[in-house]
Design a protein around this motif. Sequence first.
Motif, PDB file in Angstrom:
ATOM      1  N   SER A   4       0.816  -1.210   0.000  1.00  0.00           N
ATOM      2  CA  SER A   4       0.000   0.000   0.000  1.00  0.00           C
ATOM      3  C   SER A   4       0.853   1.265   0.000  1.00  0.00           C
ATOM      4  O   SER A   4       0.373   2.318  -0.332  1.00  0.00           O
ATOM      5  N   GLN A   5       2.106   1.161   0.400  1.00  0.00           N
ATOM      6  CA  GLN A   5       2.990   2.327   0.452  1.00  0.00           C
ATOM      7  C   GLN A   5       4.102   2.166  -0.579  1.00  0.00           C
ATOM      8  O   GLN A   5       4.630   1.077  -0.748  1.00  0.00           O
ATOM      9  N   PRO A   6       4.445   3.241  -1.247  1.00  0.00           N
ATOM     10  CA  PRO A   6       5.603   3.148  -2.140  1.00  0.00           C
ATOM     11  C   PRO A   6       6.862   2.924  -1.315  1.00  0.00           C
ATOM     12  O   PRO A   6       6.969   3.409  -0.203  1.00  0.00           O
ATOM     13  N   ARG A   7       7.769   2.160  -1.839  1.00  0.00           N
ATOM     14  CA  ARG A   7       9.031   1.885  -1.144  1.00  0.00           C
ATOM     15  C   ARG A   7       9.966   3.070  -1.276  1.00  0.00           C
ATOM     16  O   ARG A   7       9.839   3.876  -2.179  1.00  0.00           O
ATOM     17  N   GLY A   8      10.925   3.148  -0.388  1.00  0.00           N
ATOM     18  CA  GLY A   8      11.932   4.196  -0.485  1.00  0.00           C
ATOM     19  C   GLY A   8      11.916   5.076   0.735  1.00  0.00           C
ATOM     20  O   GLY A   8      11.006   5.048   1.548  1.00  0.00           O
ATOM     21  N   SER A   9      12.973   5.872   0.836  1.00  0.00           N
ATOM     22  CA  SER A   9      13.132   6.670   2.042  1.00  0.00           C
ATOM     23  C   SER A   9      12.115   7.801   2.137  1.00  0.00           C
ATOM     24  O   SER A   9      11.730   8.191   3.224  1.00  0.00           O
ATOM     25  N   THR A  10      11.623   8.340   1.009  1.00  0.00           N
ATOM     26  CA  THR A  10      10.663   9.433   1.081  1.00  0.00           C
ATOM     27  C   THR A  10       9.371   8.971   1.727  1.00  0.00           C
ATOM     28  O   THR A  10       8.838   9.646   2.610  1.00  0.00           O
ATOM     29  N   ALA A  11       8.864   7.807   1.320  1.00  0.00           N
ATOM     30  CA  ALA A  11       7.644   7.270   1.929  1.00  0.00           C
ATOM     31  C   ALA A  11       7.875   7.010   3.414  1.00  0.00           C
ATOM     32  O   ALA A  11       7.024   7.312   4.248  1.00  0.00           O
ATOM     33  N   SER A  12       9.020   6.473   3.753  1.00  0.00           N
ATOM     34  CA  SER A  12       9.327   6.182   5.140  1.00  0.00           C
ATOM     35  C   SER A  12       9.503   7.457   5.955  1.00  0.00           C
ATOM     36  O   SER A  12       9.125   7.507   7.128  1.00  0.00           O
ATOM     37  N   GLN A  13      10.061   8.508   5.344  1.00  0.00           N
ATOM     38  CA  GLN A  13      10.171   9.798   6.036  1.00  0.00           C
ATOM     39  C   GLN A  13       8.774  10.344   6.336  1.00  0.00           C
ATOM     40  O   GLN A  13       8.540  10.881   7.413  1.00  0.00           O
ATOM     41  N   ASP A  14       7.854  10.176   5.394  1.00  0.00           N
ATOM     42  CA  ASP A  14       6.470  10.618   5.627  1.00  0.00           C
ATOM     43  C   ASP A  14       5.841   9.837   6.765  1.00  0.00           C
ATOM     44  O   ASP A  14       5.139  10.407   7.602  1.00  0.00           O
ATOM     45  N   ILE A  15       6.097   8.554   6.802  1.00  0.00           N
ATOM     46  CA  ILE A  15       5.564   7.713   7.890  1.00  0.00           C
ATOM     47  C   ILE A  15       6.131   8.181   9.223  1.00  0.00           C
ATOM     48  O   ILE A  15       5.391   8.344  10.199  1.00  0.00           O
ATOM     49  N   MET A  16       7.432   8.401   9.276  1.00  0.00           N
ATOM     50  CA  MET A  16       8.057   8.846  10.526  1.00  0.00           C
ATOM     51  C   MET A  16       7.545  10.232  10.924  1.00  0.00           C
ATOM     52  O   MET A  16       7.363  10.502  12.118  1.00  0.00           O
ATOM     53  N   CYS A 128      18.879   5.613  20.645  1.00  0.00           N
ATOM     54  CA  CYS A 128      19.217   4.438  19.843  1.00  0.00           C
ATOM     55  C   CYS A 128      18.284   4.348  18.628  1.00  0.00           C
ATOM     56  O   CYS A 128      18.726   4.144  17.498  1.00  0.00           O
ATOM     57  N   PHE A 129      16.984   4.530  18.875  1.00  0.00           N
ATOM     58  CA  PHE A 129      15.988   4.479  17.804  1.00  0.00           C
ATOM     59  C   PHE A 129      16.256   5.576  16.771  1.00  0.00           C
ATOM     60  O   PHE A 129      16.225   5.330  15.565  1.00  0.00           O
ATOM     61  N   ARG A 130      16.567   6.782  17.227  1.00  0.00           N
ATOM     62  CA  ARG A 130      16.872   7.893  16.330  1.00  0.00           C
ATOM     63  C   ARG A 130      18.052   7.524  15.428  1.00  0.00           C
ATOM     64  O   ARG A 130      18.015   7.769  14.222  1.00  0.00           O
ATOM     65  N   THR A 131      19.097   6.926  16.002  1.00  0.00           N
ATOM     66  CA  THR A 131      20.271   6.519  15.222  1.00  0.00           C
ATOM     67  C   THR A 131      19.879   5.501  14.152  1.00  0.00           C
ATOM     68  O   THR A 131      20.287   5.620  12.989  1.00  0.00           O
ATOM     69  N   LYS A 132      19.075   4.505  14.531  1.00  0.00           N
ATOM     70  CA  LYS A 132      18.658   3.474  13.571  1.00  0.00           C
ATOM     71  C   LYS A 132      17.830   4.076  12.432  1.00  0.00           C
ATOM     72  O   LYS A 132      18.004   3.708  11.268  1.00  0.00           O
ATOM     73  N   ILE A 133      16.953   5.015  12.763  1.00  0.00           N
ATOM     74  CA  ILE A 133      16.114   5.662  11.742  1.00  0.00           C
ATOM     75  C   ILE A 133      16.997   6.481  10.789  1.00  0.00           C
ATOM     76  O   ILE A 133      16.803   6.458   9.572  1.00  0.00           O
ATOM     77  N   HIS A 134      18.002   7.169  11.334  1.00  0.00           N
ATOM     78  CA  HIS A 134      18.920   7.941  10.482  1.00  0.00           C
ATOM     79  C   HIS A 134      19.735   7.010   9.584  1.00  0.00           C
ATOM     80  O   HIS A 134      19.988   7.347   8.422  1.00  0.00           O
ATOM     81  N   GLU A 135      20.142   5.857  10.101  1.00  0.00           N
ATOM     82  CA  GLU A 135      20.899   4.898   9.277  1.00  0.00           C
ATOM     83  C   GLU A 135      20.084   4.449   8.071  1.00  0.00           C
ATOM     84  O   GLU A 135      20.632   4.202   6.995  1.00  0.00           O
ATOM     85  N   LEU A 136      18.770   4.349   8.232  1.00  0.00           N
ATOM     86  CA  LEU A 136      17.888   3.952   7.131  1.00  0.00           C
ATOM     87  C   LEU A 136      17.483   5.138   6.253  1.00  0.00           C
ATOM     88  O   LEU A 136      16.781   4.970   5.268  1.00  0.00           O
ATOM     89  N   LYS A 137      17.906   6.345   6.661  1.00  0.00           N
ATOM     90  CA  LYS A 137      17.533   7.582   5.963  1.00  0.00           C
ATOM     91  C   LYS A 137      16.015   7.803   6.005  1.00  0.00           C
ATOM     92  O   LYS A 137      15.414   8.296   5.050  1.00  0.00           O
ATOM     93  N   TRP A 138      15.421   7.427   7.132  1.00  0.00           N
ATOM     94  CA  TRP A 138      13.982   7.575   7.318  1.00  0.00           C
ATOM     95  C   TRP A 138      13.626   8.808   8.142  1.00  0.00           C
ATOM     96  O   TRP A 138      12.446   9.109   8.317  1.00  0.00           O
ATOM     97  N   ALA A 139      14.586   9.487   8.703  1.00  0.00           N
ATOM     98  CA  ALA A 139      14.272  10.611   9.586  1.00  0.00           C
ATOM     99  C   ALA A 139      13.577  11.716   8.805  1.00  0.00           C
ATOM    100  O   ALA A 139      14.015  12.087   7.720  1.00  0.00           O
TER     101      ALA A 139
END
Length: 153
Positions: A4-16, A128-139
Amino acid sequence: MVCSQPRGSTASQDIMKNLTKGFGKMLDACKNELNLGDHIIQDFYNYWKEEYALVNRDVGCAIICMAAKHDLITDDMKLHHGNTHEFAKSHGADDEVAKQIVAMIHDCETSHASNNDDCSKTLEIAKCFRTKIHELKWAPSMEDIIEEIMTDI
């Protein structure tokens, strides 16, 4: 399988961004409930900035309060996996992303399990969570977060 969601960091940034906004709706109530100063708001505005040092134990206390208001923690102060999964999905995550978010928080929780101070431990889990999200480029970008907050005022 159709996602239902497009893949990629932009979609994940919107989710975050949606998760941050949804979670943060309880900040004011918790700030007042815990009698925290306005500095707590500054810490949350800067949460996603990698270079911002999160050192205030009160941030951990506020996160506990907000998580409790969203039913995201259990009575023994552990992540409620099912409720957290549903919270992520209700803010735009598909099943896979929601599982990944829960797994990341759980990993952070596990790595800080020896800390007996709940507020300090929660602060470390949040970092820790913030670091993991940044590693995925989801912030989410700070501009997006501030724009969302200003729209709600």
